[in-house]
Design a protein around this motif. Sequence first.
Motif, short mmCIF file in Angstrom:
data_model
loop_
_atom_site.label_atom_id
_atom_site.label_comp_id
_atom_site.label_asym_id
_atom_site.label_seq_id
_atom_site.Cartn_x
_atom_site.Cartn_y
_atom_site.Cartn_z
N THR A 6 -4.59 -2.12 3.86
CA THR A 6 -4.30 -0.73 3.46
C THR A 6 -5.46 -0.03 2.71
OG1 THR A 6 -3.56 -2.14 1.30
CG2 THR A 6 -1.81 -1.78 2.97
N THR A 14 -5.88 0.47 -0.46
CA THR A 14 -5.50 1.32 -1.66
C THR A 14 -5.71 0.23 -2.48
OG1 THR A 14 -3.03 0.85 -1.15
CG2 THR A 14 -3.91 3.13 -0.64
N ARG A 55 -1.25 -6.97 2.13
CA ARG A 55 -2.35 -5.80 1.66
C ARG A 55 -3.48 -5.99 2.51
NH1 ARG A 55 -2.06 -2.73 -2.16
NH2 ARG A 55 -4.51 -2.77 -2.19
N PRO A 61 -0.36 -1.40 11.36
CA PRO A 61 -1.35 -2.40 11.32
C PRO A 61 -1.45 -2.95 12.65
CG PRO A 61 0.00 -2.17 9.41
CD PRO A 61 0.64 -1.64 10.47
N GLY A 79 0.97 -1.29 -0.09
CA GLY A 79 0.17 0.10 0.15
C GLY A 79 0.83 1.23 0.03
N THR A 80 0.87 2.20 1.01
CA THR A 80 1.89 3.40 1.20
C THR A 80 2.87 3.10 1.86
OG1 THR A 80 -0.11 4.31 2.43
CG2 THR A 80 -0.40 4.83 0.27
#
Lengths: 683, 171
Positions: A600, A602, A595, B52, A551-552
């Motif tokens: 994420t 995105t 991801r 996360p 992602g970023t």
Amino acid sequence: MNLMDPVQVFRMEAAELFVVIEEGLLDLLGDLSNQAQIDAVFRGLHTLKGSGSMFGFEALAAFTHHCETAFDRVRKGEVPATAELVAAVLEAQDHMKALVDTPNGDHEATGNGLLAKLQAAVGAKAAQGCVVAAPLPAAVAGTSSAAAPAATRWRLRFRLPVNAMANGTNPLGLLDELADLGDCTIKADTSAIPSLDAIEPDDLHIGWTVELTTTQPQPRAAIEDVFIFVMDDMEMVLEEVSSAPAPAVASAPTPALAPTSVALPLADAAPSEPARAVNTAPAIADAKQTKPAAENVRVPAERLDELMDRVGELVIAQSRLSQLAGVSADIQLRSVSEDVERLSGELRDTMMVLRMVPVGSLFGRFRRLVHDLARETGKEIELVTEGETTEVDKTVIERLADPLVHLVRNSIDHGLEMPEDRLASGKARAGRVTLSARQAGGEVIITIRDDGRGIDRERVRAKAEASGLIQPGQMLLDQELLQLILQPGFSTAAQITSLSGRGVGMDVVKKTVEALRGVIDMQSTPGEGSEISLRIPLTLAIIDGLLVRVGTGSYVIPLSAVEECLELSAEEDLRSRGRSFISLRDHLVPFLRLRELFRTGTPPDRYQKMVVISTGNERVGLVVDQIIGDHQTVIKAMSKLHHDVVTFSGATILGDGNVALILDVTHLVTVGQQQEAQLRAAG
Amino acid sequence: MNKHIRKHETDLLWRDREDVAVLTFNLNGETFAIEATVVQEILDLLPETRVPGAKAFLGGVINFRGKVIPLADIRLAFGMEAGEATIDSRIIVVQLDIDGEPCLVGIRTDKVYEVTTLAQASSEPPPSIGMRWRADFIDCLVKRNGEFIIVPNLKKIFSVDVTPTGMLFTG
């Protein structure tokens, strides 16, 4: 905070001395005539006694004195070194440790028992002199005139620093000690005494010339020993003169060696002095050169850590500078930036070396352990150590100590057979345990190998089934089966003895090694022995990482865990949806889409990449958006507030100042394996 | 210590003092205050790295002078809406004592006002009902110039004795 508690300092020093003494003793066991080791043990005991009494550990000093006396006799050849003596001193040494730890405890009974053993070991003759626990005689033990080596004559000129008396040195005490070494003529050199109005009553302006005839076996060392505590600051010229009667010149007033400024007024009275002072200068230099001391500085570990932090920040700042210089047209800026880059790189390397200690310091402890275990089990054991000079981060060494003890105990207790059994199976009587260390890339590999009976796989399987770790009849790879030993639930109840039943369990070994980001490999051949290898990263502070983008966000995967990188083709990507397996050279490898795990949010990059990571034989693929490349990573711990986040083992700061998180490989692999198990169960 | 049984949590801030210097700031239009002595630094917004799997209100980390420290949005702990960053947004770095260890945390704010003095006389404990937010996360309310200043109980908010989430992968 800067001043350490002197008692603590002594304890640290004592701990080091114990290591020296113990090593010497154990070496002696192998070669009882080894004079160098006898001397080493004696010196260790002597220093321990001296420092002990200096720091108020009187009981220790008094007790150690007896051991020292015994070894002094051995050293002089009066009594032979025997295995009994060495064993007695080894035991006595444990008592000394107790005396260091609890100086006020009640140790007298134990102490006397040990002393009796010691006396028995050095023979009845010694007992007469030692049985009375006399107060500690401070002087160095006198020379035995019976076996006197040829007498030698020495001329010694010395001058203590002006403030010696203020610092607590008593010159008369030193002279007395010299007098104890043999016949001596002492002359004071009063040439440097200033005029009365300039005199400071506390200062020491007198130098001495001593002519000494001694029968000491090592006269130079003995004389230098007298000055051991003042050696650094004093001026001293020590020369051996021929055994012939001293030339008349020697009795003439001796000049000041290096006149200090206060010595000037009287210098006029002796015009010949300056020239002679010049002559003695090279002699001083010689005296200094003969003692090339390997100087050590004791630094608290946390200061090293602080320094490491600063260096880490410097490296980060430097990489930002490099980035700026890279886009700038300013030649001067670029050249400065390159200089800074080189310097900070060197600084980092130096810093790393500071924290490294040879693994030999760790191995050293095992000789004693093996010695004790051999006596306890009745097995004959030969301990071989290899690669002691391999250097490892100090923290790693400290944390490895307990697991290694357990592994060595295990090898000896479970692995090695009794001598008779060994002979029966055509092996040498003595079992061999090899501890070796070597460096391979960014890892150090520590191996414990024995030539015993090997791990009984059937028993391991039976135990694992009984304790519910595996299903009865479950198919396992050999390595998987062996690794079961490391599982927390693996009970060795049937095999527990006083040796391996205590201390840490094998699962703790596994946990410790994993906490150090290491892995354990096991090999075992029935009847031929087992080998357990711990692969540990060289340092805890810096790792090589693979920088990836999901992602970023940027994430770092420790490079040591990366097996390969590949592209996940579009159809494979599509096909694998829902089952998350990829066939890699005929092996199914589970993979995780980072991801999705990291949510994420995105859109994915068009070409997804996969990084295959492994610990031991377990492999997991991590699907990422982009592989950015190599990144040398200064590890920053995650905040305590983030300890609930298990996916990341730390963080690092990238060249642009942003933070990237470091993935916890062990955790990811476990997750991958769980996923695999679930899918297998479902399929 | 144990002689003084706490009447209510306000002792956390006042500790028998008449008045205390605090730093006041704005979150979603409400005025909050933190004791000034724990404040290390006030920063402009920095690039934040998302973590996360972390708790929502501790969802990121920042690079604070070479250290990686968590960035907290205490709005989320209170159950308020997360706001957009504005030109006035700042990060207050505070040092907290978590389980006996000093711990740096960045706190996201909409605007930082001033260092001022609050008087204990005008403080009251959080009402147990009628509050929009969890009462145990609030140390006390202090009335000043006709409005209430909220003093959050940072220790409680950041207390780490939550069960490890770890839920990210085990599901």
